[in-house]
Scaffold this motif. Structure first.
Motif, short mmCIF file in Angstrom:
data_model
loop_
_atom_site.label_atom_id
_atom_site.label_comp_id
_atom_site.label_asym_id
_atom_site.label_seq_id
_atom_site.Cartn_x
_atom_site.Cartn_y
_atom_site.Cartn_z
N MET A 1 0.82 -1.21 0.00
CA MET A 1 0.00 0.00 0.00
C MET A 1 0.86 1.26 0.00
N PHE A 2 1.82 1.32 0.95
CA PHE A 2 2.57 2.55 1.13
C PHE A 2 3.61 2.75 0.03
N GLU A 3 3.96 1.68 -0.70
CA GLU A 3 4.92 1.83 -1.79
C GLU A 3 4.34 2.68 -2.92
N THR A 4 3.03 2.87 -2.94
CA THR A 4 2.39 3.58 -4.05
C THR A 4 2.03 5.01 -3.70
N LEU A 5 2.55 5.55 -2.60
CA LEU A 5 2.28 6.93 -2.25
C LEU A 5 2.76 7.85 -3.36
N ASN A 6 1.88 8.74 -3.79
CA ASN A 6 2.23 9.67 -4.87
C ASN A 6 1.29 10.86 -4.80
N ALA A 7 1.27 11.64 -5.88
CA ALA A 7 0.44 12.84 -5.91
C ALA A 7 -1.04 12.53 -5.71
N HIS A 8 -1.46 11.30 -6.05
CA HIS A 8 -2.88 10.95 -5.97
C HIS A 8 -3.25 10.32 -4.63
N SER A 9 -2.28 10.19 -3.74
CA SER A 9 -2.56 9.60 -2.43
C SER A 9 -3.48 10.52 -1.62
N ASP A 10 -4.29 9.93 -0.76
CA ASP A 10 -5.12 10.76 0.11
C ASP A 10 -4.33 11.11 1.36
N PRO A 11 -4.66 12.24 2.01
CA PRO A 11 -3.88 12.69 3.17
C PRO A 11 -3.81 11.67 4.30
N GLU A 12 -4.92 10.97 4.57
CA GLU A 12 -4.91 10.00 5.66
C GLU A 12 -3.90 8.89 5.41
N SER A 13 -3.76 8.45 4.14
CA SER A 13 -2.79 7.40 3.82
C SER A 13 -1.36 7.89 4.03
N LEU B 1 6.98 5.89 5.76
CA LEU B 1 7.33 7.12 5.06
C LEU B 1 8.29 7.92 5.93
N ASN B 2 9.50 8.14 5.41
CA ASN B 2 10.48 8.93 6.18
C ASN B 2 11.17 9.97 5.31
N GLY B 3 10.60 10.25 4.13
CA GLY B 3 11.19 11.22 3.22
C GLY B 3 10.34 12.46 3.07
N PRO B 4 10.79 13.40 2.23
CA PRO B 4 10.04 14.64 2.00
C PRO B 4 8.66 14.37 1.43
N THR B 5 7.74 15.29 1.70
CA THR B 5 6.34 15.11 1.28
C THR B 5 5.97 15.92 0.05
N ALA B 6 6.93 16.59 -0.58
CA ALA B 6 6.64 17.34 -1.81
C ALA B 6 6.06 16.40 -2.85
N GLY B 7 4.94 16.80 -3.45
CA GLY B 7 4.32 16.00 -4.50
C GLY B 7 3.35 14.94 -4.00
N LEU B 8 3.24 14.75 -2.69
CA LEU B 8 2.30 13.77 -2.15
C LEU B 8 0.95 14.42 -1.86
N ALA B 9 -0.13 13.64 -2.05
CA ALA B 9 -1.48 14.10 -1.73
C ALA B 9 -1.77 15.48 -2.31
N SER B 10 -1.52 15.61 -3.61
CA SER B 10 -1.76 16.90 -4.27
C SER B 10 -3.21 17.32 -4.10
N GLY B 11 -3.38 18.61 -3.89
CA GLY B 11 -4.72 19.15 -3.67
C GLY B 11 -5.06 19.35 -2.22
N PHE B 12 -4.12 18.98 -1.32
CA PHE B 12 -4.36 19.15 0.10
C PHE B 12 -3.22 19.94 0.75
N VAL B 13 -3.58 20.73 1.73
CA VAL B 13 -2.64 21.63 2.38
C VAL B 13 -1.62 20.84 3.21
N GLN B 14 -0.36 21.21 3.06
CA GLN B 14 0.71 20.71 3.92
C GLN B 14 1.14 21.84 4.84
N VAL B 15 1.53 21.49 6.07
CA VAL B 15 1.87 22.53 7.05
C VAL B 15 3.21 22.26 7.70
N ASN B 16 3.86 23.38 8.07
CA ASN B 16 5.02 23.37 8.95
C ASN B 16 4.54 23.29 10.39
N LEU B 17 5.32 22.66 11.24
CA LEU B 17 4.97 22.57 12.66
C LEU B 17 6.04 23.22 13.53
#
Length: 265
Positions: A1-13, A23-39
């Motif tokens: 499941m997690f090997e297919t994370l890409n721009a079309h992934s949903d945020p919950e996944s 997932l331990n890498g950068p999130t650029a390009g993942l779950a396109s269409g949803f807001v990413q935030v700094n913490l």
């Protein structure tokens, strides 16, 4: 499941993959269409001061949400959320120094910690790509390059420092279009703060970013710089905070908030 994370992934996944250690890498390009935030996560004793700092510096610190002290959830960001575990990588600060990185910070969590969620420029990249603009670091599977600058911030609440920027190269016509598009998203840094000669903002070498990865800039391209949410991380060091937690640069929290909900027009 997690090997297919890409721009079309949903945020919950994406969050679940981070939570379970896949997932331990950068999130650029993942779950396109949803807001990413700094913490930025601080003890309650420092929270009011940091809030004033964000209000004084809205370009690099666009505030989207603040948690209750001690809470690892924030309904304004996502329904299924564990702030201590749902980011692909964290940084822990002790006495103004980055003491360690961690895959989760559940063991460091305290009842007085307040989470600040700040807008991230990864959010408007979806709009850039929808407009047909090429985003170099996503094409190359890299983290966005980020640079410390000589641009001073407004001191407030006991916090001070200098601006950090992210860079994306574009041909001149595309740079104009990128400015038009990102201006619509002030809550995720909005329009660029600079374009062209990096030395004018204190950057001596584009080939050596302070954070993230190097990307090439073509002879026919202009480097375009946006205020970056890594700015508070440098501010935490410069201000010598006793304790804080942030995300690792480029390793964002992916929320359930649609990108288009932040567009002004």
């Amino acid at each position: 499941m997690f090997e297919t994370l890409n721009a079309h992934s949903d945020p919950e996944s994406v969050r679940k993959a981070a939570r379970e250690g896949f997932l331990n890498g950068p999130t650029a390009g993942l779950a396109s269409g949803f807001v990413q935030v700094n913490l930025v996560i601080l003890p309650e004793a420092d929270a009011a001061g940091f809030l004033r700092f964000c209000q004084a510096n809205p370009k690099p610190c666009p505030l989207l949400a603040v948690s209750e002290p001690g809470s690892r959830i924030c309904k304004a960001l996502a329904a299924d959320l564990d702030i201590a575990r749902d980011v692909p990588g964290y940084r822990i600060y002790r006495n103004g120094v980055v003491s360690e990185s961690a895959a989760d910070v559940a063991g460091e969590w305290r009842d007085d910690l307040v989470t600040f969620a700040l807008g991230c420029s990864f959010t408007f990249e979806h709009a850039l790509m929808q407009a047909g603009l090429r985003v170099r670091h996503i094409e190359q599977g890299r983290n966005v390059p980020m640079y410390q600058t000589s641009v001073p911030l407004t001191s407030a609440g006991g916090f001070s420092g200098k601006l950090v920027v992210s860079m994306r190269p574009f041909a001149a016509a595309d740079a104009i279009r990128a400015i038009q598009i990102t201006t619509r998203y002030p809550q995720v840094h909005g329009a660029p703060v600079h374009l062209g000669d990096p030395s004018l903002i204190g950057i001596s070498d584009l080939n050596a970013p302070d954070y993230g990865d190097f990307v090439s800039v073509g002879d026919d391209e202009i480097p375009v710089f946006w205020a970056c949410g890594v700015t508070p991380q440098q501010v935490l060091v410069d201000s010598g905070v006793e304790f804080a937690i942030t995300h690792r640069p480029g390793h964002m929290l992916v929320t359930d908030i649609p990108d288009n909900s932040l567009a002004l027009f």
